[in-house]
Design an enzyme around this catalytic site. Sequence first.
Site, mmCIF file in Angstrom:
data_model
loop_
_atom_site.group_PDB
_atom_site.id
_atom_site.type_symbol
_atom_site.label_atom_id
_atom_site.label_comp_id
_atom_site.label_asym_id
_atom_site.label_seq_id
_atom_site.Cartn_x
_atom_site.Cartn_y
_atom_site.Cartn_z
ATOM 1 N N LYS A 1 4.914 0.004 -0.378
ATOM 2 C CA LYS A 1 3.972 -0.487 -1.303
ATOM 3 C C LYS A 1 4.342 0.450 -2.662
ATOM 4 C CE LYS A 1 -0.993 -0.832 -2.098
ATOM 5 N NZ LYS A 1 -2.145 0.177 -1.980
ATOM 6 N N THR B 1 -8.649 2.156 -2.242
ATOM 7 C CA THR B 1 -9.759 1.192 -2.676
ATOM 8 C C THR B 1 -11.012 1.684 -1.707
ATOM 9 O OG1 THR B 1 -8.349 -0.364 -3.831
ATOM 10 C CG2 THR B 1 -10.837 -0.748 -2.988
ATOM 11 N N TYR C 1 3.484 4.416 1.382
ATOM 12 C CA TYR C 1 2.569 4.112 0.010
ATOM 13 C C TYR C 1 3.204 4.856 -0.987
ATOM 14 C CZ TYR C 1 -1.782 3.410 -2.572
ATOM 15 O OH TYR C 1 -2.818 2.799 -3.706
#
Length: 296
Positions: A163, A47, A135
């Site tokens: 994550k 993001t 991630y």
Amino acid sequence: MKLFTGLSAFSITPADPSGHVDTAALARLLGRIAAAGADSIGLLGSTGAYAFLSRHERQRAVEAAMECVGGRIPVIVGVGALRTDEAQALARDARKAGANGLLLAPMSYTPLTEEEVFQHISAVAQAGELPLCIYNNPSTTRFTFTDDLLARLAAVPNIAAVKMPLPADGDFEGELRRLRSRTPDGFAIGYSGDWGAADALLAGCDAWYSVVAGLLPSEALALTRAANTRNTSEARRLDESFQPLWSLFKAFGSFRVMYAIADVLGLCEAAPPRPILPLPHRERTRVKDALDRILV
């Protein structure tokens, strides 16, 4: 400060068309997150457009963040890069600036093998000397971590969390049981994919790595706390209010929609980095309507 638990709010990184970060606007966004009481900030995640920014601009963003919110809320910095030595340098930069933790996805142009990803992440974890969250973002990286690889990485010093993407079969409880049986006690398992947050939190995951919390931190926190306290009816009610926004995320990608939200709410003036185009203007009414459902 306990990292990788609760609500981790991932901010956009406002920048001009040349990729120069607007540190004043970034500080305002991060200040809102800290004031809302989120558990951590995710800086320079997907993001936050980390892949579109130079090392110098990423340094400026981290330094601005730590000056604004350092000591008030933990800051987890994304340090992904195509080259291992570059990711190591970014990890050292983040540590030097005062970051509390690191986030690392295996970026690549050439598809990577499991051994290549293991050595890449291990090297960055060693260089960064900070708690690191893996991630697992196959929709972007085209690499999916196997349970065997996660278990192997979880044993590496400094690697403390993962994550995860939303499970394809929707079985959060089963996936959490399976991963926790393969990883050390205290290894944190969290999820991204905002439309699955309520299910993930109610299933007992450690963290929600939230896109929407970057701009709507109070509202995302209310959902997180309801789920964490097992107030299922309230968590479901709040999740229902987010559904029109989740639909926009799925249709256009949360990255584009977040810039539209920032504009609609008057939080900052920024556009996504090219070649990413802004959300079509005709969809702004849907964004406004979705926000009206949430901001009551």
